[in-house]
Enzyme design. Structure first.
Site, PDB file in Angstrom:
ATOM      1  N   GLU A 170       0.844  -1.206   0.000  1.00  0.00           N
ATOM      2  CA  GLU A 170       0.000   0.000   0.000  1.00  0.00           C
ATOM      3  C   GLU A 170       0.874   1.249   0.000  1.00  0.00           C
ATOM      4  OE1 GLU A 170      -3.400  -0.268   2.597  1.00  0.00           O
ATOM      5  OE2 GLU A 170      -3.525  -2.429   2.302  1.00  0.00           O
ATOM      6  N   HIS A 373     -17.336 -11.339   5.836  1.00  0.00           N
ATOM      7  CA  HIS A 373     -16.055 -10.673   6.091  1.00  0.00           C
ATOM      8  C   HIS A 373     -15.272 -11.382   7.189  1.00  0.00           C
ATOM      9  CE1 HIS A 373     -13.533  -7.092   7.524  1.00  0.00           C
ATOM     10  NE2 HIS A 373     -13.052  -7.478   6.363  1.00  0.00           N
ATOM     11  N   HIS A 374     -14.012 -11.673   6.896  1.00  0.00           N
ATOM     12  CA  HIS A 374     -13.083 -12.236   7.875  1.00  0.00           C
ATOM     13  C   HIS A 374     -11.889 -11.299   8.002  1.00  0.00           C
ATOM     14  CE1 HIS A 374     -14.367 -16.674   6.819  1.00  0.00           C
ATOM     15  NE2 HIS A 374     -15.254 -16.052   7.579  1.00  0.00           N
ATOM     16  N   GLU A 375     -11.863 -10.457   9.011  1.00  0.00           N
ATOM     17  CA  GLU A 375     -10.642  -9.682   9.277  1.00  0.00           C
ATOM     18  C   GLU A 375      -9.797 -10.516  10.236  1.00  0.00           C
ATOM     19  OE1 GLU A 375      -9.046  -6.636   8.229  1.00  0.00           O
ATOM     20  OE2 GLU A 375      -7.593  -7.845   9.301  1.00  0.00           O
ATOM     21  N   HIS A 443      -7.845  -8.835   1.048  1.00  0.00           N
ATOM     22  CA  HIS A 443      -7.137  -7.575   1.338  1.00  0.00           C
ATOM     23  C   HIS A 443      -5.826  -7.872   2.058  1.00  0.00           C
ATOM     24  CE1 HIS A 443     -10.014  -4.151   0.448  1.00  0.00           C
ATOM     25  NE2 HIS A 443     -10.408  -5.210  -0.238  1.00  0.00           N
ATOM     26  N   GLU A 444      -4.882  -6.940   1.886  1.00  0.00           N
ATOM     27  CA  GLU A 444      -3.512  -7.135   2.395  1.00  0.00           C
ATOM     28  C   GLU A 444      -2.987  -8.510   1.985  1.00  0.00           C
ATOM     29  OE1 GLU A 444      -6.016  -6.293   4.837  1.00  0.00           O
ATOM     30  OE2 GLU A 444      -5.734  -4.200   4.329  1.00  0.00           O
ATOM     31  N   GLU A 462      -6.787  -6.751  -2.828  1.00  0.00           N
ATOM     32  CA  GLU A 462      -6.386  -5.359  -2.639  1.00  0.00           C
ATOM     33  C   GLU A 462      -4.891  -5.324  -2.987  1.00  0.00           C
ATOM     34  OE1 GLU A 462      -5.701  -3.907   1.194  1.00  0.00           O
ATOM     35  OE2 GLU A 462      -6.911  -2.111   0.928  1.00  0.00           O
ATOM     36  N   GLU A 468      -9.433   3.518   0.658  1.00  0.00           N
ATOM     37  CA  GLU A 468      -9.495   3.763   2.103  1.00  0.00           C
ATOM     38  C   GLU A 468      -8.521   4.867   2.536  1.00  0.00           C
ATOM     39  OE1 GLU A 468      -8.541   0.034   4.006  1.00  0.00           O
ATOM     40  OE2 GLU A 468      -6.583  -0.101   3.069  1.00  0.00           O
TER      41      GLU A 468
HETATM   42  C1  NOJ Z   1      -8.158  -2.992   5.685  1.00  0.00           C
HETATM   43  C2  NOJ Z   1      -8.942  -3.278   4.437  1.00  0.00           C
HETATM   44  O1  NOJ Z   1      -8.244  -2.867   3.294  1.00  0.00           O
HETATM   45  C3  NOJ Z   1     -10.274  -2.567   4.541  1.00  0.00           C
HETATM   46  O2  NOJ Z   1     -11.013  -2.738   3.351  1.00  0.00           O
HETATM   47  C4  NOJ Z   1     -11.016  -3.069   5.736  1.00  0.00           C
HETATM   48  O3  NOJ Z   1     -12.192  -2.315   5.898  1.00  0.00           O
HETATM   49  C5  NOJ Z   1     -10.177  -2.941   7.016  1.00  0.00           C
HETATM   50  N1  NOJ Z   1      -8.875  -3.480   6.831  1.00  0.00           N
HETATM   51  C6  NOJ Z   1     -10.847  -3.628   8.186  1.00  0.00           C
HETATM   52  O4  NOJ Z   1     -10.961  -5.003   7.932  1.00  0.00           O
HETATM   53 CA    CA Z   2      -5.853  -2.283   3.091  1.00  0.00          CA
END
Ligand code: NOJ
Ligand code: CA
Length: 667
Positions: A170, A373-375, A443-444, A462, A468
């Site tokens: 990023e 969603h899985h963070e 993402h990441e 991503e 963001e």
């Molecule tokens: C970073 C991600 O790029 C973003 O899309 C997400 O909302 C946040 N992390 C939280 O999971």
């Molecule tokens: Ca991100």
């Protein structure tokens, strides 16, 4: 994959005279691109030229293994040639059919120190070349200390690059002479003084580490593959037989040719999924931007929770009546108050104010897909333990899409985001997701290398400084999105999350609470509204987000352009482009063409030709262009919508404002 072979030619030859120079040369099908190999003091080198221009000088190859054995000195045992020509149909993408046409030279080598066998395969295409190594013999343990693959350039090329970083992609791009690019992430894009465009990347990483490129200490025009290390500073731990990823060199006479290329996909294996009928590209909105703006929160305990049943239904209603097929809901599950700590999430327990069954049933009744969603926060140890139960829950509810995220340092803390440990993790997640019938938006991620051909449920990534950053940092300048299609974009689809209409981010100013330390208080998107719509065509993603709040889209006349944009294309043509300055792309779905353009900080007027349209047909052209006084800082929301009739011979001029853009729909 439904592999409809329209034409398949495979010709195999054994090369008899290994020492004749012409036998260690491979030409692209058109004959314009050449890769030549030579041996000198048992070392192997390759070089390449394109239309009489030297593009890569003789560059070395090989490995150093962990016990310091060198694998750089070889005897050539045998050589084979293959000519291949085939057409295949991707499940989604920039094209509905792709030609895979190359000439291959396969060298069978034996290293002279340990008598190990190693093969190197070179492929020459019309849009670039690639090589990979194979270790064909059984060996339970191979540890690589360094891959000794080099790219040596004859000129101080003009380059677009980001700093290599083992944990994030990023970043904003630099445009400098090659000499200043001392350690870069891949793809690494450049233009030679004669005007040829080149980009270096990798394809089909399997159980390996991802690549950065490091300038040689003694020669600033030579780069060595520098693999992201394990904690013990070795770079790859594996067993043989195995193949390395392809080292890929895109080559094109135009900047646009880089975007049009399918080289990376052609170098990946066909789909391993026999049934792909469940894989569907879609456009989506999200309970997402409101958290990034600081209007609501992921965690419930703030009293401003975004993912409530009621809010989800509001988004679903908007999606259902505005041609949006999906909704991602972040902050639905318990644990966000502990984001950044170990074992923060179990991925299956919703917050009390989010009735997941009710939301899914409501969405189903309105024909809207929920994207789960899985963070993970980077907590791989925890996520891998819970992976099956997490996907099983979604499958049981009928949720077929998951966005995942890795925002945080990797646990185990000794490992890097882009090293082999994480490649193994992503492989595991993509296979497990396929088993549960789930499509992914990661993402990441580690930089993509074309895996989506083999696992088409791996839809988008991503791995880019996306939208963001415009919500809570100094943001992305207009030149950023004019650079991405030629750099990060060459690695595969990008979930950039475009389509913001409230450019100044002022509408809900009083409800915003600062949550991110990078937020200096005055955030905004650095583009016009037309640029935002155009990005949805320019930056390809089979899961394409319209990222703004429904309140900002509701009743907005320009939103009908977003409603009509498809998420997969039959044909793609870059009409005009200058890296970092502007790009105009035409993409076709059925009989409808979508033409979109974006520009950097400079306003520009471009002549538009329509010779890609069918002859003798009248087209209705609907367009949304920057208003005369539009400007990404002073008047970002000025736009004009108009309709006219044109044909393939029409000639019009399009003006893009500073940081502006346009979209046209022709049918
Ligand atoms: C970073 C991600 O790029 C973003 O899309 C997400 O909302 C946040 N992390 C939280 O999971
Ligand atoms: Ca991100």
């Amino acid at each position: 994959m439904r592999k409809t072979t329209l034409l398949l030619i495979v010709l195999l030859f054994i090369v008899n005279d290994l020492h004749a120079d012409s036998n260690l040369k491979v030409l692209s099908p058109s004959g314009e691109l050449t890769v030549e190999i030579k041996f000198e003091n048992k070392r192997i080198f390759y070089k390449s030229s394109y239309k009489d221009e030297k593009i890569v000088n003789y560059s070395g190859m090989g490995f150093v293994l962990s016990n310091s054995d060198s694998l750089c000195f070889f005897d050539l045992l045998k050589a084979e040639r293959v000519t291949y020509d085939d057409n295949w149909k991707p499940v989604w993408g920039q094209y509905s059919a792709i030609r895979n046409n190359y000439n291959e030279l396969l060298l069978y080598l034996k290293d002279i120190n340990q008598n190990r066998l190693i093969n190197i395969c070179f492929r020459a295409y019309d849009d670039g070349f690639a090589y990979k190594y194979s270790f064909p013999e059984n060996n339970p343990e191979i540890t690589i200390k360094s891959e000794e693959s080099y790219f040596s350039f004859p000129e101080n090329n003009n380059c677009w690059w980001i700093w290599a970083d083992y944990n994030t992609l990023e970043k904003l791009y630099f445009n400098t002479p090659m000499k200043e690019a001392s350690h870069v992430a891949s793809p690494f894009t450049m233009q030679t003084p004669k005007g040829t465009f080149i980009s270096i990347h990798e394809a089909a990483i399997d159980d390996y580490s991802s690549m950065t490129l490091k300038q040689d200490n003694n020669d600033s025009l030579t780069f060595k593959v520098n693999l992201v290390p394990w904690a013990d500073s070795t770079v790859v731990k594996t067993s043989a037989p195995f193949n390395t990823p392809w080292r890929v060199v895109f080559v094109s006479p135009s900047a646009g040719g880089l975007i049009e290329s399918s080289l990376l996909l052609n170098l990946n294996e066909p789909s391993e999924l026999s049934d792909v009928s469940w894989i569907k590209p879609i456009k989506y909105i999200g309970i997402w931007w409101e958290m990034h703006l600081g209007i609501s929160t992921w965690a419930m305990n703030s009293g401003r929770h975004g993912a409530t049943t009621e809010n989800a239904k509001r988004y679903i209603d908007f999606a259902a009546s505005n041609g949006i097929e999906g909704l991602v809901i972040e902050g639905w599950n318990k644990g966000w108050e502990n984001w950044g700590t170990k074992d923060a999430f179990d991925f299956v327990t919703p917050y009390q104010d989010f009735n997941i069954k009710e939301v899914v049933e409501y969405a189903r009744s309105k024909n809207v897909e929920i994207i789960g969603h899985h963070e993970t926060g980077g907590d791989i140890l925890a996520y891998e333990k819970k992976l099956d139960s997490a996907f099983a829950l979604y499958k049981s509810l009928g949720i077929k899409y998951v966005k995942s995220g890795y925002a945080g340092p990797v646990n185990p803390s000794t490992e890097n985001h882009h090293g082999q440990y994480m490649i193994r993790h992503f492989n595991k997640v993509m296979r497990t997701a396929a088993k549960y019938g789930i499509m992914l938006d990661v993402h990441e991620p580690v930089i993509p290398s074309g895996w989506s051909r083999t696992y088409p449920n791996l839809m988008t990534f991503e791995g880019v400084r996306g939208m963001e950053w415009n919500a809570w940092s100094s943001g992305n300048p207009p030149s950023h999105t004019c650079t991405l299609p030629f750099t990060r974009g060459l690695a595969g689809p990008m979930d950039y999350t475009p389509g913001i209409f409230d450019i100044s981010e002022q509408r809900f100013e009083e409800r915003r609470v600062k949550w991110n330390w990078l937020d200096t208080g005055r955030t905004s998107v650095h583009s016009t509204i037309c640029n935002q719509i155009a990005l949805m065509v320019v930056l390809y993603s089979p899961l394409q987000m319209a990222a703004d709040l429904p309140d900002n889209y509701m009743n907005h006349p320009a939103f009908s352009f977003i409603s009509q944009i498809p998420s997969s294309w039959d044909e793609t043509k870059v009409l005009d482009a200058k890296i970092g300055e502007y790009v105009v792309i035409a993409r076709r779905k059925g009989d409808t063409w979508f033409v979109a353009g974006i520009t950097n900080e400079k306003s520009r007027t471009l002549p538009m030709k329509f010779d890609f349209l069918k002859r003798n047909k009248r087209y209705t052209l609907n367009k949304c262009v920057d208003s005369e006084d539009a400007h990404y800082e002073n008047n970002p929301t000025g736009y004009i919508i108009s309709t006219e009739i044109i044909n393939s011979e029409s000639d019009i001029k399009i003006k893009m404002a500073e940081g502006g853009g346009f979209i046209m729909i022709l049918n």
